[in-house]
Scaffold this active site. Structure first.
Site, PDB file in Angstrom:
ATOM      1  N   HIS A 124      32.673  35.969  44.470  1.00  0.00           N
ATOM      2  CA  HIS A 124      33.646  36.016  45.575  1.00  0.00           C
ATOM      3  C   HIS A 124      33.080  35.173  46.718  1.00  0.00           C
ATOM      4  O   HIS A 124      31.857  35.072  46.873  1.00  0.00           O
ATOM      5  CB  HIS A 124      33.790  37.476  46.012  1.00  0.00           C
ATOM      6  CG  HIS A 124      34.837  37.741  47.037  1.00  0.00           C
ATOM      7  ND1 HIS A 124      34.650  37.489  48.372  1.00  0.00           N
ATOM      8  CD2 HIS A 124      36.084  38.253  46.922  1.00  0.00           C
ATOM      9  CE1 HIS A 124      35.739  37.859  49.039  1.00  0.00           C
ATOM     10  NE2 HIS A 124      36.630  38.316  48.182  1.00  0.00           N
ATOM     11  N   ASP A 201      26.365  42.287  44.132  1.00  0.00           N
ATOM     12  CA  ASP A 201      27.611  42.532  44.847  1.00  0.00           C
ATOM     13  C   ASP A 201      28.398  43.550  44.020  1.00  0.00           C
ATOM     14  O   ASP A 201      28.960  43.219  42.970  1.00  0.00           O
ATOM     15  CB  ASP A 201      28.376  41.200  44.977  1.00  0.00           C
ATOM     16  CG  ASP A 201      29.780  41.393  45.515  1.00  0.00           C
ATOM     17  OD1 ASP A 201      30.208  42.547  45.674  1.00  0.00           O
ATOM     18  OD2 ASP A 201      30.455  40.371  45.763  1.00  0.00           O
ATOM     19  N   GLN A 204      33.301  45.311  43.219  1.00  0.00           N
ATOM     20  CA  GLN A 204      34.245  45.656  42.146  1.00  0.00           C
ATOM     21  C   GLN A 204      33.583  46.516  41.079  1.00  0.00           C
ATOM     22  O   GLN A 204      34.206  46.825  40.062  1.00  0.00           O
ATOM     23  CB  GLN A 204      34.812  44.379  41.509  1.00  0.00           C
ATOM     24  CG  GLN A 204      35.545  43.469  42.463  1.00  0.00           C
ATOM     25  CD  GLN A 204      36.863  44.072  42.965  1.00  0.00           C
ATOM     26  OE1 GLN A 204      37.408  45.001  42.376  1.00  0.00           O
ATOM     27  NE2 GLN A 204      37.364  43.546  44.072  1.00  0.00           N
ATOM     28  N   LYS A 227      37.651  49.693  48.844  1.00  0.00           N
ATOM     29  CA  LYS A 227      37.962  49.415  47.430  1.00  0.00           C
ATOM     30  C   LYS A 227      37.686  50.615  46.536  1.00  0.00           C
ATOM     31  O   LYS A 227      37.862  50.556  45.331  1.00  0.00           O
ATOM     32  CB  LYS A 227      37.141  48.217  46.944  1.00  0.00           C
ATOM     33  CG  LYS A 227      37.554  46.898  47.609  1.00  0.00           C
ATOM     34  CD  LYS A 227      36.861  45.733  46.972  1.00  0.00           C
ATOM     35  CE  LYS A 227      36.929  44.478  47.821  1.00  0.00           C
ATOM     36  NZ  LYS A 227      38.257  43.854  47.835  1.00  0.00           N
ATOM     37  N   CYS A 367      39.870  34.458  46.448  1.00  0.00           N
ATOM     38  CA  CYS A 367      38.595  34.178  47.129  1.00  0.00           C
ATOM     39  C   CYS A 367      37.512  33.832  46.117  1.00  0.00           C
ATOM     40  O   CYS A 367      36.353  34.264  46.245  1.00  0.00           O
ATOM     41  CB  CYS A 367      38.141  35.353  48.003  1.00  0.00           C
ATOM     42  SG  CYS A 367      39.229  35.672  49.368  1.00  0.00           S
TER      43      CYS A 367
END
Ligand code: PLP
Length: 409
Positions: A124, A201, A204, A227, A367
């Site tokens: 991202h 990261d 997600q 999220k 993104c």
């Protein structure tokens, strides 16, 4: 609990959208942000109606209670992500701020010209741009790992980007644009062979399964509350205690200092060192409530429900001529995110026509422009599912796609 009960926990899912009486909402933009259960909404509401005060500084009842609630939220989140010590959980605005914090206080402080950072083309922008800015400022070198045609990381290709100058590897646990689940533990092990630090990261990753930062073995792990059915404006940077305490502050201000004199200041340890100023108190408490809620449902229930939706939706989409699904062909290697293109329609046209049916998906580059370049597409249409979606939602999506086909041929 069955999926019907869970859906009822999310007030927004019973609304209609669009002109006139509207159409019942089918919300399939969960990778952008999830909806919020009543538990989280009511926790934030109760804080402002009955409990609001600033934390840390007060000796009065409300301030002490707010401080306790904020600290408890940190402990709750530490337990949820397997952090050995709540002091390793730093509240930030979200994944973006967490990554910028590491870029500034960790990499910015100790990397020198010529040092290398390994990252993948599926990142991202939040896990690209901070490194580009830093690389430009300090003369660092970014080493890009390509993905396979099925949108996965080949571990040999990953390893090939490391050298004696690699100081850091950064990568997504799960791709937001394709849903690919990366082999994070193996990737961490490769980075360790070269003595490099690792930032994962998890934006997600956290929404789709139990996370254990200790088991993952990285140095830093970042995610966003919004999220994972929590409030927005709150997220977490987890870091190893010894690293955090050796890093300079990210921002200066109140609450992060031990002592301030005209000559200079000394700083507290993590987490306060990195939480200058009044934080998002209600957001942190709301995020604690989000993890309470998810804990009650159980990750197994969430995973079973999302897997069913992914398999059902993938099978149904594959029946339609002219649809290309990007990402792993094996649904076992991905979360419930389906990125697709249609021969006859631009992703924005797909998104716009689906919207007239009350179906919210995302269309565009997500993104992740380097990834779009890799697949030579300007963008995709992306349907991203959460455990509160249902097979009815998938059926409505398919009806909408047939409408797109009818319109564009
Ligand atoms: N990383 C990934 C993989 C994401 O999907 C996102 C948001 O979509 C981000 C980082 C940035 O998250 P935020 O905007 O909450 O900071």
């Amino acid at each position: 609990m069955n999926s019907r009960d869970l859906r009822a926990d999310f007030p927004i899912l019973s609304r209609t959208v669009g002109p006139g009486a509207g159409k019942p909402l089918v919300y399939l933009d969960n990778a952008a942000t999830t909806q919020k259960p009543r538990r989280v909404i009511e926790t934030v509401d109760r804080f402002y109606q009955h409990e609001n005060a600033n934390i840390h500084r007060g000796v009065h009842y409300l301030s002490m209670n707010a401080t306790d609630a904020y600290d408890r939220a940190r402990e709750r989140i530490a337990t949820a992500i397997g952090a050995p010590d709540p002091a390793e959980v730093i509240f930030v605005r979200g994944t973006t701020e967490a990554i910028n914090l590491v870029a500034s206080s960790f990499a910015g402080d100790r990397f020198a010209a010529g040092d290398e950072i390994v990252l993948t083309v599926m990142e991202h922008h939040a896990n690209i741009v901070p490194w580009q800015l830093l690389a430009e400022r300090k003369g660092l070198v970014l080493k890009w790992v390509d993905v396979t045609d099925s949108g996965e990381i080949d571990l040999d290709a990953f390893r090939a980007e490391f050298s004696g100058r690699t100081k850091l590897a950064v990568f997504a646990q799960v791709s937001n644009a394709l849903g690919t689940i990366n082999p994070a533990r193996e990737m961490v092990a490769i980075a360790r062979e070269f003595g490099a630090a690792v930032l994962i990261d998890g934006a997600q990753g956290v929404p789709h399964g139990a996370v254990d930062v200790t088991e993952l073995g990285a140095d830093f792990y970042a995610f966003s509350g919004h999220k994972v059915v929590g409030p927005d404006g709150i997220g977490v940077l987890w870091g190893r205690r010894e690293l955090l305490d050796s890093m300079p502050p990210y921002q200066g201000g109140g609450d992060m200092i031990e002592r301030v004199t005209k000559e200079g200041s000394t700083f507290r340890h993590s987490p306060e060192r990195f939480e200058a100023g009044t934080p998002n108190i209600s957001g942190a408490i709301g995020l604690g409530a989000a993890f309470d809620y998810l804990g009650e449902i159980g990750w197994e229930t969430i995973e079973v429900s999302e897997r069913d939706l992914l398999e059902y939706a993938t099978a149904r989409l594959r029946e339609i001529d002219g649809i290309r699904i990007l990402g792993p062909a094996d649904t076992g290697s991905k979360v419930a995110v389906i990125s697709f293109t249609m021969d006859s329609a631009h992703p924005h046209d797909i998104g716009t026509i689906l919207d007239t049916e009350g179906i919210a998906i995302r269309a565009g580059h997500h993104c992740a422009q380097p990834l779009m370049d890799r697949f030579q597409v300007a963008g995709t249409a992306r349907a991203s599912f959460a455990f509160y979606n249902s097979r009815d939602d998938v059926d409505r999506l398919l009806d909408g796609i047939h409408k797109v086909k009818h319109f564009f041929g």
